[in-house]
Structures are given as C-alpha cells and as structure tokens.
Design a protein around this motif. Structure first.
Motif, mmCIF file in Angstrom:
data_model
loop_
_atom_site.group_PDB
_atom_site.id
_atom_site.type_symbol
_atom_site.label_atom_id
_atom_site.label_comp_id
_atom_site.label_asym_id
_atom_site.label_seq_id
_atom_site.Cartn_x
_atom_site.Cartn_y
_atom_site.Cartn_z
ATOM 1 N N ILE A 109 44.895 61.655 70.127
ATOM 2 C CA ILE A 109 45.274 62.283 68.865
ATOM 3 C C ILE A 109 44.153 62.055 67.859
ATOM 4 C CG2 ILE A 109 46.923 62.303 66.943
ATOM 5 C CD1 ILE A 109 49.027 61.214 68.901
ATOM 6 N N TYR A 110 43.547 63.148 67.428
ATOM 7 C CA TYR A 110 42.521 63.074 66.389
ATOM 8 C C TYR A 110 43.207 63.321 65.046
ATOM 9 C CZ TYR A 110 39.174 63.350 70.208
ATOM 10 O OH TYR A 110 38.448 63.090 71.361
ATOM 11 N N LEU A 111 43.278 62.265 64.241
ATOM 12 C CA LEU A 111 43.964 62.395 62.956
ATOM 13 C C LEU A 111 43.252 63.408 62.075
ATOM 14 C CD1 LEU A 111 44.844 58.669 62.147
ATOM 15 C CD2 LEU A 111 46.272 60.411 63.240
ATOM 16 N N GLY A 112 44.028 64.178 61.354
ATOM 17 C CA GLY A 112 43.469 65.213 60.500
ATOM 18 C C GLY A 112 43.071 64.687 59.137
ATOM 19 N N LEU A 113 42.282 65.480 58.434
ATOM 20 C CA LEU A 113 41.847 65.099 57.090
ATOM 21 C C LEU A 113 43.031 65.005 56.129
ATOM 22 C CD1 LEU A 113 38.618 67.294 56.729
ATOM 23 C CD2 LEU A 113 38.796 64.900 57.469
ATOM 24 N N SER A 114 44.149 65.654 56.482
ATOM 25 C CA SER A 114 45.327 65.635 55.605
ATOM 26 C C SER A 114 45.899 64.244 55.439
ATOM 27 C CB SER A 114 46.411 66.556 56.170
ATOM 28 O OG SER A 114 46.815 66.120 57.455
ATOM 29 N N ILE A 115 45.605 63.333 56.373
ATOM 30 C CA ILE A 115 46.191 61.999 56.297
ATOM 31 C C ILE A 115 45.509 61.135 55.235
ATOM 32 C CG2 ILE A 115 44.738 60.753 57.968
ATOM 33 C CD1 ILE A 115 47.390 59.609 59.120
ATOM 34 N N THR B 12 38.094 69.609 48.922
ATOM 35 C CA THR B 12 36.985 69.000 49.677
ATOM 36 C C THR B 12 37.199 69.190 51.170
ATOM 37 O OG1 THR B 12 36.619 67.349 47.942
ATOM 38 C CG2 THR B 12 35.742 66.849 50.125
ATOM 39 N N SER B 13 38.428 68.994 51.625
ATOM 40 C CA SER B 13 38.741 69.193 53.048
ATOM 41 C C SER B 13 38.437 70.627 53.462
ATOM 42 C CB SER B 13 40.221 68.888 53.316
ATOM 43 O OG SER B 13 40.528 67.553 53.014
ATOM 44 N N GLU B 14 38.845 71.575 52.628
ATOM 45 C CA GLU B 14 38.598 72.991 52.937
ATOM 46 C C GLU B 14 37.101 73.272 53.037
ATOM 47 O OE1 GLU B 14 40.693 74.985 49.783
ATOM 48 O OE2 GLU B 14 42.368 75.490 51.108
ATOM 49 N N LEU B 15 36.317 72.729 52.111
ATOM 50 C CA LEU B 15 34.863 72.948 52.121
ATOM 51 C C LEU B 15 34.237 72.395 53.394
ATOM 52 C CD1 LEU B 15 33.982 72.075 48.411
ATOM 53 C CD2 LEU B 15 33.741 74.313 49.494
ATOM 54 N N ILE B 16 34.657 71.189 53.802
ATOM 55 C CA ILE B 16 34.107 70.554 55.002
ATOM 56 C C ILE B 16 34.395 71.412 56.232
ATOM 57 C CG2 ILE B 16 34.323 68.562 56.550
ATOM 58 C CD1 ILE B 16 34.975 66.892 54.000
ATOM 59 N N LEU B 17 35.624 71.844 56.367
ATOM 60 C CA LEU B 17 36.037 72.608 57.551
ATOM 61 C C LEU B 17 35.422 73.995 57.571
ATOM 62 C CD1 LEU B 17 39.787 71.527 57.624
ATOM 63 C CD2 LEU B 17 37.942 70.667 59.066
ATOM 64 N N LEU B 18 35.352 74.648 56.416
ATOM 65 C CA LEU B 18 34.770 75.993 56.345
ATOM 66 C C LEU B 18 33.283 75.960 56.672
ATOM 67 C CD1 LEU B 18 35.228 78.981 55.665
ATOM 68 C CD2 LEU B 18 34.659 78.444 53.288
ATOM 69 N N PRO C 77 40.098 59.994 61.376
ATOM 70 C CA PRO C 77 39.477 61.281 61.064
ATOM 71 C C PRO C 77 37.967 61.284 61.233
ATOM 72 C CG PRO C 77 41.140 60.756 59.428
ATOM 73 C CD PRO C 77 40.991 59.534 60.297
ATOM 74 N N CYS C 78 37.459 62.418 61.713
ATOM 75 C CA CYS C 78 36.024 62.596 61.931
ATOM 76 C C CYS C 78 35.620 63.955 61.369
ATOM 77 C CB CYS C 78 35.712 62.526 63.427
ATOM 78 S SG CYS C 78 34.034 63.030 63.854
ATOM 79 N N ILE C 79 34.491 64.013 60.669
ATOM 80 C CA ILE C 79 34.092 65.280 60.037
ATOM 81 C C ILE C 79 33.684 66.337 61.060
ATOM 82 C CG2 ILE C 79 33.396 64.230 57.857
ATOM 83 C CD1 ILE C 79 30.470 64.550 58.880
ATOM 84 N N ASN C 80 33.458 65.940 62.317
ATOM 85 C CA ASN C 80 33.039 66.908 63.338
ATOM 86 C C ASN C 80 34.151 67.313 64.304
ATOM 87 O OD1 ASN C 80 30.431 67.578 62.633
ATOM 88 N ND2 ASN C 80 29.528 65.852 63.746
ATOM 89 N N THR C 81 35.190 66.487 64.430
ATOM 90 C CA THR C 81 36.249 66.822 65.393
ATOM 91 C C THR C 81 37.588 67.086 64.730
ATOM 92 O OG1 THR C 81 36.676 64.454 65.716
ATOM 93 C CG2 THR C 81 35.201 65.528 67.293
ATOM 94 N N SER C 82 37.823 66.495 63.570
ATOM 95 C CA SER C 82 39.130 66.654 62.920
ATOM 96 C C SER C 82 39.274 68.019 62.277
ATOM 97 C CB SER C 82 39.327 65.567 61.848
ATOM 98 O OG SER C 82 39.429 64.299 62.431
ATOM 99 N N LYS C 83 40.524 68.481 62.262
ATOM 100 C CA LYS C 83 40.892 69.624 61.444
ATOM 101 C C LYS C 83 41.693 69.097 60.260
ATOM 102 C CE LYS C 83 40.837 72.958 65.235
ATOM 103 N NZ LYS C 83 41.596 73.975 65.992
ATOM 104 N N TYR C 84 42.290 70.002 59.491
ATOM 105 C CA TYR C 84 43.076 69.504 58.370
ATOM 106 C C TYR C 84 44.314 68.778 58.898
ATOM 107 C CZ TYR C 84 45.477 69.205 53.934
ATOM 108 O OH TYR C 84 46.110 68.712 52.808
ATOM 109 N N GLU C 85 44.948 69.353 59.936
ATOM 110 C CA GLU C 85 46.096 68.710 60.548
ATOM 111 C C GLU C 85 45.639 67.948 61.784
ATOM 112 O OE1 GLU C 85 48.478 72.202 61.047
ATOM 113 O OE2 GLU C 85 49.602 71.827 59.208
#
Length: 985
Positions: A756-762, A770-776, A740-748
């Motif tokens: 394959i860029y692993l999502g923050l959900s993993i 926290t995941s929602e805040l980062i992505l938003l 996971p990467c804070i600039n390329t990953s999504k939640y999924e």
C-alpha cells in the motif's frame, strides 16, 4: 391592527415562536394578525395552519431589510401575492444582492413603508397598494408632518417583537451574537425598539383615536388579505402529479415496467407473487402514488446508466413494485414484509424511499433531478441553539475569557458560586435554547412539486448551489409535499472502488458478481465472519456495539443479520428489548413469557418489537387502532410530532382500547413503553434487509479481497474507526505500508500486489493545491529525478517541501532526510516562484558540502505522528517503558472470572449514563499483538480514571462473559507514557 409581527424565524432577532405570537394575540383579543419575519418565510405555513385553532385570521408577508434596516413590509393579499413576495425575496437571496429602496409593483400584495423610511427618502408617490406605516411612537411626529395629508395612504404598522423585558434582553444578546461583537458595543441601529410590543386591540385603536382614517385604512388592508392552504387529513398531494403528463399513461407505464421486471426477479412466479403485485398496483393507482414511483424509477434508471451503485430502503423496501422496478433489492415475498407498513388504504402520504448513492455520485444525481424535473428544491431544516453553543456564544458576547466559557459550557460549575455575569450567561443560554440559529439543508430531502415552490415558501441558495425551501420536513408533510430522499453514503463508494482495485490488482479473480446476493447469503466464509464478529470496515456491522451483539447472538445468516440491524438501534436497546431478544434467542422456554398475541404477531422475533412495522402490527391488532391511527402513532414517536394533539389522542386511545380488551394494566403499560421507547428509531424490516444486503457485499470483499477492500475503505473516509486501525488490519493480512513518495504516490492510496503506497491526502498539513501541482507536473513531464529537479518544476515553499522531506517522500534519492532539508533551505529563499510554464534554462545551483546525518526508526515514528496522526510501527514501540507482560486478547477465555493485567491501545470508546444518571464508559482496545478486546468502566472507575483520550493503557480488571462475549470489567486503568521525541532530545 398588527401587520408587522416577528417570530424567532427572524433569525438572531426574534425571541419566540409563531405559536407564541398566536397565543399573545388571543390574550390581547386580536382577531387578525400578520406574520412578517425578516427576509424569511419559515413560519408562515405553520402560522396559517395553527391560526384556525385560535380563531385568528392569518395574514402573511415579509419584512424586507438590508443589514437589518427596515425598507418595507410586504403583505400577501392572497396565495398569488404570497408567491410574488417569495419570488422577490428569493431572487435577492439567490444572487446575494440588496433589496431596492423602493419595492417593485406587486399585483397581489400590499407594500407598507415605515414612516421613518418615507421621511428619509422623501417618497411622495404611492401606488394604490402602497401605504405609509405609522407605529405608536411615530404619532407625535405624524402630527407635525406633511404626510398627514395623505389620508388614504396611512396605515398602522406597529411592530411586535417582544413580550417582556426578558425578551428584549434576549433580543439584544442575539443581535450581538449575529454581529459577533460585545454586547456593550451593539449599536442601536442593529436592535429593535423596546416599544415593539403588543397591546389589546381596543387600546391600540385608542392610541390612533384622532386618526380614524388610519384605523379604517388598516382594516381595509386586513379585509382584503386572505390566504389558505389545505392542511386537512385527506388532502391531495402537492407533488408532481404525473410522470408522463397523463395519469392514464402513468398507470400503463407502471404496469408495463412491473411486467418487464417479473422475469428478472422471479424465474417462476407463483400466485403469491401475482396476488401481492395486483394488490399493490391497485392501491398505488387508487391513491395517486404512481408518479411518485415513476419519478424514483427514473432516478435509479439514470444511476444504472451511469454505473452508480445505490441502495433503496425505507418503508418502500416492503414493496414488490419497488422490487420489480429495481428501486430496491429486497424481496418482500422472501422476507414476508408487512404490506400495511408499506401502504394501506388509510395512508395519505406515499411510502418512504431512501435511496443511498455513493458520496462521490450523489451530487450528480442531485444535479440530474434538478435538470430532469420542474419545480424542484432541497428541503430545509433548522439548526437551533443548544446549551453548549449558546453558552459559548453568550460568553463571547459578555467578554468572558475562553477558559471560563469552557467551564460553563461543560457544566463544570456550582451555580450559587457564580458571579452576576456568569449567572446571566447560564440564564440566557437556557432562554435561547431551541431558538433557530440558522436555516440549513435537510440531510437528504428533495421536493418535486406540481406548482412552483414559491407558492409555499421563499428559497435560499446555499453553497451547494441548489434552491432550498425555508421550511422543514414536518411542515412539508403537513402541506402535502412529500420528499424524495437522496443520500450520500461512503459504504457504496467503498464497494465500487474495491472492485476497481481488484480488477487492477488481481484481474484473474475479478469475475465475480457483487449483486448476486443469493450466492453471498449462502457463502460459509461470509457467515463465519458474521458469527465471529470479524467485520472491521464492513458496512453497518463493524462498530463495537454491533460486534458485541453479533457475538452474543451467534448470528450466521442473512435473516439474523436483518434482525440485528434493527435491534442495535437506540430504541430497542433503550427499552431493554435488545437484551430480552438475546435471552430468547438462547432460551426457547423464555419465549413463552411473551403475551400470546405479541408472540403470534412477531413469531420470527420471539414476540419482541424489533422493526418499525411492529408498531403498526401491535397498535392495529393488539390495541385495535385503525391502520390510519397506527401510522400516526409510528410517525409521532420522535421530533416535533410527538407533542401534537393528533399523537396524544392516539396515545390515549391505545391505552383505552387495551383496557376495553381486558388486558392487565401491567401488560398495557409494558407494551406501551416498548412502543414509545423505540418506534421513532427502529428500522422497517425492508430497510434493515437493504442494509443487510450491503453488509453482505462488503463482507464478501473483506473475506476474499481484504487488502483491496481496506484500501478502498481508507480512500473513502474510513468508517467507524480511525485510519490507523484499517492500516493495522491491512498489515495483519500481509500488507506492506509505504509512506508517501512524490514519484509513486497519488492523491489517494494505491495498492500494488500487497504493498500500500500511502497517498498525499494522508499528509494533514500538505495543501491540496500543492498535491495537485505535484501530480499534474509528474503526469505531464515524467517522474522527478532529484530534489533539484523537483524544486525546478514545482513552485513550492519551504514549509510545504519540509513536510514531504520529513515523511521520506524523497527516499528514492538515497539521501538522508536531514541532508535534503538543509539543501531545500539553501535552494528555496523567500516566496516560491509562481511558474506558469516550464523553465527554459534551469538555474545553476550551488552544491554545499554537508556532514553525514543519521535518522532513527523512532525519529521516523514521531515524524509520522506529526504528519498523519499515528506511527506506522504502532504506539507500543515508542512507550517509555515496554509492557511488563505478554497477556493478549485471545487469552481472555483462560482468565474467565479471574483478574487480568493487559495492555491496550484505545481505538474506540463510548460514554453513556446509567439509569441513575451516573457516567460510565465502554472502551475497545488493540493489544500489543494486534488483537481487539473490549472493556467496561462502571461509574466509580470512570469517575476515578476518566478514560478519554487515545493512547496505550495498562488495564487491570476482571474477565467476564455474557452469551459467549468476553470483556474486561476494569478495576484500574493507567495511561502509559511515550518516550521523549528523539528529534528534540
């Protein structure tokens, strides 16, 4: 004289069933009885149904309580009164509010206030339908009370909660479980009085001998109460009667929809199609099932409008009408689906339609049903105490330490060596087994009734937010309310998302039609995957057991997969017929072993019962039962129905008819045992065919777009195996996995080309918020440029940011994770600020000079294990001692009937028992090169080595083959150690 009886549906209070209450009443010569469970009506309908068998007049009501403090008992004068009481209970249940101390006025119900409650509230005014209830223990107080003057307002209210001292003890334990306290701390206010027992009718009248007016008032109440429901065999359905408001219009609409569907399904329909359609329509109209079909059609029409994928299955999948209405995608003409399994003139219930939707879409479908139709509720079910759960709960109540409770719950003890308390836990756990613990929601059932559902039961409002009746599927069918089955399934979501990923990732190749099933059936690449059992991640065909079956059958076509989908079910395997089917698949001569009638009935499956309708065929043709009796047999093979008199009668008739036909005893009982062993588990053929269609769709995606499909699988909860197995499979197809990467990953997880860029959900310990805040924040204000920029923009604590740094989510900065961790600790002190708006001025931060840090690949592996449960490099790289040989799964054929020494990472295991009850296990492993192999641990080996947990094992065993399927019979197995965690050494 008993107007306040409790069954065990007075949850965590009562100790015996509504049938036990009737038996107790019969024993005590009671001819009328009121069932009044506490804030619950679960048992009322069955109580009314069975009371006739005991020659007892049933009365039903509700014991209204706040925190188990009795306020009043409501008794229904009639069916309208029962609805009134259910309305009242449901309103307070839905809104989670206490009942008022005084009951509202009811038009068709009596209210009886217990004497103690009247004394405390000093209630003096009573309506004509309100009474003061006097129990036997209240008689001495009544003699000295001014309420004695209210002669016309007094009635007997003798509660019944216990039969014996053992019931009383179980009751106290249930109350302690309910309050989650030690038994020694259970207050008297939370338990019933031991006097709440039933005595013979003449004895209770003797107790009230000096108050003949109380007896008379009680008899008047009993005489004015009368409630009835139709439980007869040929009762009319209580479901919504019409779809359009008119039976004639319903019939016209159904015929019109069938006519419109013909050209789509059949380009050149022949007489066989028209004859089948005419026959079906005639019976559907005659039996008043038209609205049932139209309601299902409306549900799937909404799904089509919304673009939701769905699969229609169940016995209704045998119907050409359902096929034309697009409720199912199974052609009953092509598959020669047995008409009488779907519908026959003796059948009283409509056919089953199980409609699967994506787990993402199911909630909206449910919402649509509740908004589109009136009188809708979810079907209830009961979660009962099982041995392990009962032992754990009772162990806590008796104050046992956790390790002792664990031993008892696992059965790891010698009863004779247990002390008194431990024996009590075991004894009472057996007593409360099977008692309802709480009411839950049926996995799929929705009721759509003609009348308000409160005519039949109160409703609860569980967290899902939809009213739920307090009775289960069996009672619903007894009553004539037939459920609509709406299920959530991840396989459909996988297909839908995979197509979306393909459209994004390979748009030029996305011009296929996933619903062109005829084309998929003929695809050689798909059929090759089935034949070679390379079906990982594919719906219903990926498990080790299915992989083994497909390998042994050498299945390479749609019809073969349809059969395999039902053969794998527990009943067929249990009866020994799965093995027999495989033998007959490969040995034409062996097929002649079947009885001629059986072979004629089931020629396609070599005389072996594989599908649920085979039970009907055998019962009707072989045992000469009527179709009606055959359907009772089919329905009665599992659950509560099996013990019913109707089922026992049909079972006896099956055997008697076979004897009358002159069959040998051996044949009769051999075939009966086949029927009895699997009928409750097997699929209807149309149901299996529906599953096979979805399997072909997922196999198509796996064959041509494997990485896209595997990403979709991961994003929808995986499948039979753990996520690491699907990522491993993706790597075999050439995928690169990025943490996971804070600039390329999504939640999924997302796929770009073959990365394959692993999502923050993993990340297991990263908060969803926290995941929602980062992505938003990233979506609104762009990518993060540095650690400082991230900290300025996202309110985050040190624990949460540490998770991200350790997993290399800030790798884009080019800085070592240890350096970033130090900087994060310096910059985040205490609780993170709660930013409600962007900062106008960024805080100037001190830059500290840090030494240079290094990170090893092995350290990253252990971070990954901690973060999402497995290392991307696999476990072989972190073994303490590397494998001493290079043996691999694809070499097993070279070791046939020889011993092999091989390493394997456990990805699936199944514990089972032999016919003698000894434990054995099957294990599925990945070798060090990424290939799959299977093992069996017979009882002596499993007893010695106890294969249990995931990890790398060194396996020594003999390679054996059965019908081309290779596996290893384990002789010795040893789990391998990993290196010490380099982060701490």
């Amino acid at each position: 004289m008993y107007l306040n009886c409790h069954s065990y549906y007075s949850l965590r209070f009562g100790t015996f069933s509504e049938i036990d209450i009737l038996e107790l009443a019969k024993k005590n010569r009671i001819d009328s009885l009121a069932l009044t469970d506490i804030n619950n009506t679960s048992a009322c309908l069955n109580f009314i149904r069975k009371a006739h068998d005991y020659q007892i007049k049933p009365i039903v009501g509700i014991d209204f309580r706040n925190n188990h403090q009795q306020l009043y008992v409501g008794l229904a004068k009639n069916n309208e009164g029962y609805k009134e009481l259910n309305d009242f209970l449901s309103y307070h249940s839905h809104h989670k509010i206490d009942f008022p101390k005084n009951a509202p006025p009811f038009k068709n119900a009596f209210i009886i206030y217990p004497f103690k409650q009247v004394q405390e509230t000093q209630k003096t005014k009573f309506a004509s339908s309100e009474f003061i209830g006097i129990s036997i223990k209240d008689i001495p107080k009544l003699r000295l009370s001014s309420f004695r003057k209210l002669k016309d307002r007094l009635a007997i209210l003798q509660p019944v909660t216990f039969r014996t001292k053992k019931d009383f003890n179980a009751h106290r334990l249930l109350r302690a479980i309910d309050k989650n306290i030690l038994l020694s701390r259970l207050p008297e206010s939370q338990q019933a009085c031991f006097s709440e027992k039933m005595i013979p009718n003449d004895e209770i009248k003797n107790q009230f001998g000096e108050f003949d007016f109380i007896i008379k008032n009680t008899e008047n109440i009993i005489n004015q109460c009368s409630i009835s429901f139709d439980f007869s065999k040929n009762k009319p359905s209580l479901n919504q009667r019409t779809y359009t408001g008119s039976i004639e219009e319903d019939n016209k609409l159904l015929k019109k929809l069938c006519e419109q569907g013909l050209p789509y399904r059949y380009k050149n329909p022949d007489n066989k199609v028209y004859d089948r359609l005419k026959k079906e329509l005639g019976l559907i109209i005659k039996m008043n099932f038209v609205s049932y079909f139209l309601i299902n059609w409306k549900i799937i029409s909404y799904a089509q409008e919304k673009g939701y994928y769905y699969v229609g299955r169940g016995s209704g999948a045998n119907s050409i009408v359902a096929y034309l209405l697009k409720i199912t995608d199974v052609d009953p003409i092509e598959l020669d689906l047995y008409f009488e399994r779907f519908i026959n003139s003796h059948r009283t219930s409509p056919p089953d339609f199980d409609i699967d939707f994506s787990w993402r879409d199911r909630q909206d479908i449910t919402r649509f049903i509740f908004e589109e139709f009136s009188n809708v509720a979810l079907l209830g079910t009961y979660v009962t105490f099982h041995y392990k759960g009962a032992v754990r709960e009772l162990g806590k109540v008796f104050g046992l330490p956790k390790f002792e409770i664990d031993k008892l719950s696992e059965g790891n003890y010698n009863y004779n060596s247990l002390d008194h308390i431990h024996k009590l836990v075991v004894i009472y756990s057996q007593l409360i087994q099977g008692i309802p613990n709480y009411i839950s929601i049926h996995s799929s059932g929705i009721l759509i009734s003609e009348k308000p559902l409160h005519y039949y039961s109160a409703t609860d409002m569980p967290p899902k937010g939809f009213p739920t009746v307090q009775f289960d599927m069996i009672i619903s069918e007894d009553l004539g309310l037939y459920k609509f089955d709406i299920l959530g399934q991840r396989g459909l979501a996988k297909i839908k998302e995979a197509i979306s990923i393909i459209q994004y990732n390979q748009p030029k190749k996305a011009n296929f039609d996933i619903h062109d099933i005829e084309k998929l059936k003929k695809d050689p690449n798909i059929n090759a995957l089935i034949r070679e059992a390379k079906c990982l991640a594919c719906f219903y065909v990926e498990s080790p057991a299915m992989r083994m079956l497909l390998s042994k059958l050498k299945t390479d076509n749609y019809l073969g997969l349809v059969a395999a989908s039902s053969i794998i079910r527990p009943g067929v395997a249990k009866s020994g017929m799965m093995r027999e089917y495989i033998l007959r698949e490969h040995d034409i001569e062996r097929r002649k072993n079947s009885h001629p009638i059986m072979l004629e009935l089931m020629n396609e499956t070599y005389g072996i019962m594989v599908y649920q309708e085979d039970v009907i065929k055998v019962a009707h043709v072989f045992a000469k039962l009527t179709l009606d009796e055959a359907d009772v047999l089919r329905r009665g093979m599992s659950g509560k129905f099996r013990s019913r008199k109707e089922f026992k009668d049909v079972q006896n008739k099956f055997i008697q008819n076979c004897r009358a036909e002159g069959y040998e005893e051996k044949i009769i009982f051999e075939i009966w045992n086949q029927v009895a062993s699997f009928a409750g588990y097997a699929f209807p053929k149309g149901h299996s065919a529906s599953y096979a269609v979805e399997s072909y769709q997922s196999l198509f995606l796996k064959a041509y777009f494997p990485i896209e499909y595997l990403v979709a699988t991961l994003n929808n909860g995986g499948g039979f195996y753990r996520p690491e197995v699907y990522l491993h499979e993706a790597k075999l197809f050439g995928a690169k996995i990025v943490t996971p990467c804070i600039n390329t990953s999504k939640y999924e997880h997302i796929l770009q080309q073959k990365t394959i860029y692993l999502g923050l959900s993993i990340l297991r310990n990263l908060d969803h918020k926290t995941s929602e805040l980062i992505l938003l924040e990233r979506e609104q204000h762009g990518i993060y440029t540095s650690l400082n920029d991230f900290i300025d923009r996202v309110p985050i604590g040190i624990e949460q940011i540490s998770i991200l740094i350790k997993i290399d989510a800030f790798a884009f900065t080019g800085k070592n994770k240890h350096e970033l961790l130090w900087k994060a600790y310096f910059k985040i002190n205490g609780t993170p600020p709660n930013y409600n708006q962007p900062l106008l001025f960024k805080e100037k931060r001190t830059e500290y000079k840090l030494p240079k840090f290094k990170t090893s690949r092995l350290e990253d592996a252990f971070e990954q294990i901690e973060s999402f449960g497995f290392p991307l490099c696999g476990y072989y790289e972190i073994m303490a001692s590397q494998p001493t040989n290079q043996n691999r799964a694809n070499q097993l054929k070279n070791y046939l009937n020889k011993k092999i020494d091989i390493y394997g990472y456990l990805i699936a295991m199944k514990n089972t028992s032999t016919s003698k009850g000894t434990r054995m296990a099957f294990g599925t492993f990945l070798d060090q090169f990424g290939d799959v192999f299977d093992t069996v641990l017979f009882p002596p080996v499993q007893e010695k080595y106890r294969l249990r947990y995931k990890g790398v094992y060194r396996i020594y065993g003999k390679v054996v083959e059965e019908f081309g399927f290779l596996s290893i019979e384990v002789i010795k197995i040893l789990k391998q150690d990993y290196i010490q965690d380099p982060r701490y050494t």
